[in-house]
Design a protein around this motif. Structure first.
Motif, PDB file in Angstrom:
ATOM      1  N   LYS A 253       5.497 -51.017  -9.848  1.00 35.19           N
ATOM      2  CA  LYS A 253       4.449 -50.024  -9.710  1.00 35.19           C
ATOM      3  C   LYS A 253       4.377 -49.138 -10.952  1.00 35.19           C
ATOM      4  CE  LYS A 253       7.259 -46.460  -7.445  1.00 35.19           C
ATOM      5  NZ  LYS A 253       7.404 -45.591  -6.254  1.00 35.19           N
ATOM      6  N   SER A 254       3.241 -48.504 -11.139  1.00 37.18           N
ATOM      7  CA  SER A 254       3.067 -47.594 -12.264  1.00 37.18           C
ATOM      8  C   SER A 254       3.858 -46.311 -12.029  1.00 37.18           C
ATOM      9  CB  SER A 254       1.586 -47.241 -12.430  1.00 37.18           C
ATOM     10  OG  SER A 254       0.821 -48.396 -12.678  1.00 37.18           O
ATOM     11  N   ILE A 255       4.252 -45.683 -13.114  1.00 39.77           N
ATOM     12  CA  ILE A 255       4.865 -44.362 -13.049  1.00 39.77           C
ATOM     13  C   ILE A 255       3.934 -43.376 -13.739  1.00 39.77           C
ATOM     14  CG2 ILE A 255       7.207 -45.268 -12.990  1.00 39.77           C
ATOM     15  CD1 ILE A 255       7.461 -44.590 -15.956  1.00 39.77           C
ATOM     16  N   THR A 256       4.125 -42.097 -13.465  1.00 35.97           N
ATOM     17  CA  THR A 256       3.252 -41.110 -14.060  1.00 35.97           C
ATOM     18  C   THR A 256       3.369 -41.111 -15.584  1.00 35.97           C
ATOM     19  OG1 THR A 256       2.700 -38.750 -14.180  1.00 35.97           O
ATOM     20  CG2 THR A 256       5.005 -39.316 -13.815  1.00 35.97           C
ATOM     21  N   SER A 257       2.256 -40.871 -16.250  1.00 37.39           N
ATOM     22  CA  SER A 257       2.242 -40.843 -17.711  1.00 37.39           C
ATOM     23  C   SER A 257       2.176 -39.424 -18.249  1.00 37.39           C
ATOM     24  CB  SER A 257       1.047 -41.647 -18.240  1.00 37.39           C
ATOM     25  OG  SER A 257      -0.178 -41.051 -17.816  1.00 37.39           O
ATOM     26  N   CYS A 258       2.425 -38.438 -17.394  1.00 36.88           N
ATOM     27  CA  CYS A 258       2.360 -37.040 -17.822  1.00 36.88           C
ATOM     28  C   CYS A 258       3.336 -36.793 -18.970  1.00 36.88           C
ATOM     29  CB  CYS A 258       2.676 -36.119 -16.654  1.00 36.88           C
ATOM     30  SG  CYS A 258       2.712 -34.378 -17.099  1.00 36.88           S
ATOM     31  N   VAL A 259       2.854 -36.189 -20.064  1.00 42.16           N
ATOM     32  CA  VAL A 259       3.704 -35.986 -21.235  1.00 42.16           C
ATOM     33  C   VAL A 259       4.747 -34.902 -21.015  1.00 42.16           C
ATOM     34  CG1 VAL A 259       2.011 -36.832 -22.876  1.00 42.16           C
ATOM     35  CG2 VAL A 259       2.012 -34.401 -22.255  1.00 42.16           C
ATOM     36  N   GLY A 260       4.736 -34.265 -19.846  1.00 42.94           N
ATOM     37  CA  GLY A 260       5.773 -33.288 -19.545  1.00 42.94           C
ATOM     38  C   GLY A 260       7.137 -33.918 -19.328  1.00 42.94           C
ATOM     39  N   PHE A 261       7.163 -35.212 -18.975  1.00 38.60           N
ATOM     40  CA  PHE A 261       8.426 -35.911 -18.749  1.00 38.60           C
ATOM     41  C   PHE A 261       8.996 -36.432 -20.065  1.00 38.60           C
ATOM     42  CE2 PHE A 261       6.581 -36.387 -14.458  1.00 38.60           C
ATOM     43  CZ  PHE A 261       7.658 -35.936 -13.707  1.00 38.60           C
ATOM     44  N   GLY A 262      10.325 -36.369 -20.182  1.00 43.90           N
ATOM     45  CA  GLY A 262      10.985 -36.929 -21.351  1.00 43.90           C
ATOM     46  C   GLY A 262      10.802 -38.438 -21.427  1.00 43.90           C
ATOM     47  N   ASN A 263      10.652 -38.964 -22.631  1.00 48.30           N
ATOM     48  CA  ASN A 263      10.501 -40.391 -22.919  1.00 48.30           C
ATOM     49  C   ASN A 263       9.128 -40.952 -22.541  1.00 48.30           C
ATOM     50  OD1 ASN A 263      13.034 -40.658 -24.008  1.00 48.30           O
ATOM     51  ND2 ASN A 263      13.979 -41.368 -22.134  1.00 48.30           N
ATOM     52  N   VAL A 264       8.221 -40.116 -22.050  1.00 45.41           N
ATOM     53  CA  VAL A 264       6.880 -40.622 -21.722  1.00 45.41           C
ATOM     54  C   VAL A 264       6.032 -40.651 -23.004  1.00 45.41           C
ATOM     55  CG1 VAL A 264       4.748 -40.159 -20.486  1.00 45.41           C
ATOM     56  CG2 VAL A 264       6.932 -39.901 -19.318  1.00 45.41           C
ATOM     57  N   PRO A 265       5.538 -41.824 -23.407  1.00 44.86           N
ATOM     58  CA  PRO A 265       4.748 -41.917 -24.636  1.00 44.86           C
ATOM     59  C   PRO A 265       3.268 -41.673 -24.382  1.00 44.86           C
ATOM     60  CG  PRO A 265       5.078 -44.097 -23.769  1.00 44.86           C
ATOM     61  CD  PRO A 265       5.762 -43.142 -22.800  1.00 44.86           C
ATOM     62  N   HIS A 266       2.522 -41.473 -25.440  1.00 44.16           N
ATOM     63  CA  HIS A 266       1.067 -41.492 -25.343  1.00 44.16           C
ATOM     64  C   HIS A 266       0.524 -42.186 -26.584  1.00 44.16           C
ATOM     65  CE1 HIS A 266       1.659 -37.773 -27.720  1.00 44.16           C
ATOM     66  NE2 HIS A 266       0.452 -37.999 -28.217  1.00 44.16           N
ATOM     67  N   LEU A 267      -0.659 -42.720 -26.455  1.00 48.89           N
ATOM     68  CA  LEU A 267      -1.308 -43.458 -27.531  1.00 48.89           C
ATOM     69  C   LEU A 267      -2.428 -42.606 -28.094  1.00 48.89           C
ATOM     70  CD1 LEU A 267      -1.842 -46.088 -29.120  1.00 48.89           C
ATOM     71  CD2 LEU A 267      -3.202 -46.877 -27.170  1.00 48.89           C
ATOM     72  N   SER A 268      -2.408 -42.355 -29.403  1.00 50.05           N
ATOM     73  CA  SER A 268      -3.406 -41.483 -30.027  1.00 50.05           C
ATOM     74  C   SER A 268      -4.283 -42.268 -30.991  1.00 50.05           C
ATOM     75  CB  SER A 268      -2.719 -40.338 -30.778  1.00 50.05           C
ATOM     76  OG  SER A 268      -3.676 -39.474 -31.346  1.00 50.05           O
TER      77      SER A 268
END
Length: 256
Positions: free
Chosen positions: A134-149
């Protein structure tokens, strides 16, 4: 303007900017950003049909002990040493071939996006079957969560771009694509009716000239779209020139 406790930035190790690093001379920069997708078809539609990337290479049904160990050895070790199953750590079974990996690389000019997709080997739909975890939250508040810019051209109106992003995505059935507003709202209904106030464009100090929008992609992934102008652009170019000098590379700033 964004609120900040200080308008000055203390650079990391400013006295070492001209000192070669241990391994930098062996690198050519960042090759790609990797992201595991819950829905490969949605991702391909969004990143190719909407955002304009080009499919470079791809393959389906990868499995085997070497691939399994290459990707998951340390995570599997955490499972063996702890009290949770491999599935708890997001480890599929590529070793036996029960699960398979599908991969797509999408080229965006200055870098690449890798889409990873894990599924049961016998799952109906093949690479378009749902991801096994299942998917996990992508909120950048969590450590190790990346985002694509993504780098938006400097002559593009950010509000116009944001509106177009939602419009074109929804035309393709990707109704999950949504953009954060700068203003306070109490509900999703209020959010839908809120003024299209998306981009933050006023930043202090070394960030002067930075602009950005935060959005969610079709599978809930965290996306950013930014412009880099003025003082901020000059700082990035200066850093790039230092990188080229120290690592014997020849990167250039994108035109426009």
């Amino acid at each position: 303007m964004v609120k900040s406790g200080s308008n000055t930035m203390e650079l990391y190790s400013p006295d070492t900017t001209e000192t070669p690093s241990a391994l930098g001379h062996m690198l050519q920069g960042i090759q790609h950003f990797g992201m595991t997708t819950p829905d490969l078809k949605k991702s391909l539609t969004f990143y190719i049909d909407i955002l304009g990337g080009r499919l470079a290479v791809g393959g389906d049904g990868f499995y085997g002990s070497e691939m399994h160990n290459l990707l998951f050895q340390l995570d599997e070790m955490n499972s063996k040493e702890g009290e949770h199953s491999p599935e708890y750590y997001g480890v599929p079974d590529l070793r036996s071939g029960k699960d398979n990996l599908d991969v797509r690389f999408i080229q965006f000019g200055n870098t690449n996006l890798e889409l990873l997709h894990f599924r049961g080997a016998e799952a109906e739909g093949g690479p378009y079957a749902p991801n096994i975890f299942k998917s996990i939250t992508s909120c950048v508040g969590f450590g190790n969560v990346p985002h694509l810019s993504f780098h938006v051209k400097s002559d593009v109106d950010m509000t116009e771009f944001a509106n177009k992003l939602v419009e074109e995505s929804h035309k393709k059935g990707l109704t999950e694509v949504a953009i954060n507003r700068k203003i306070d709202v109490e509900s999703r209904e209020d959010l839908d009716k809120a003024p299209t106030s998306y981009a933050m464009t006023e930043f202090p100090g070394s960030f002067e000239g930075w602009a950005l929008i935060y959005a969610k992609g079709p599978n809930g992934e965290q996306l950013e779209f930014n412009q880099v102008r003025s003082v901020c652009r000059e700082n990035f170019i200066k850093a790039m020139e230092q990188y080229n000098k120290l690592n014997k590379t020849s990167h250039t700033w994108p035109a426009g």
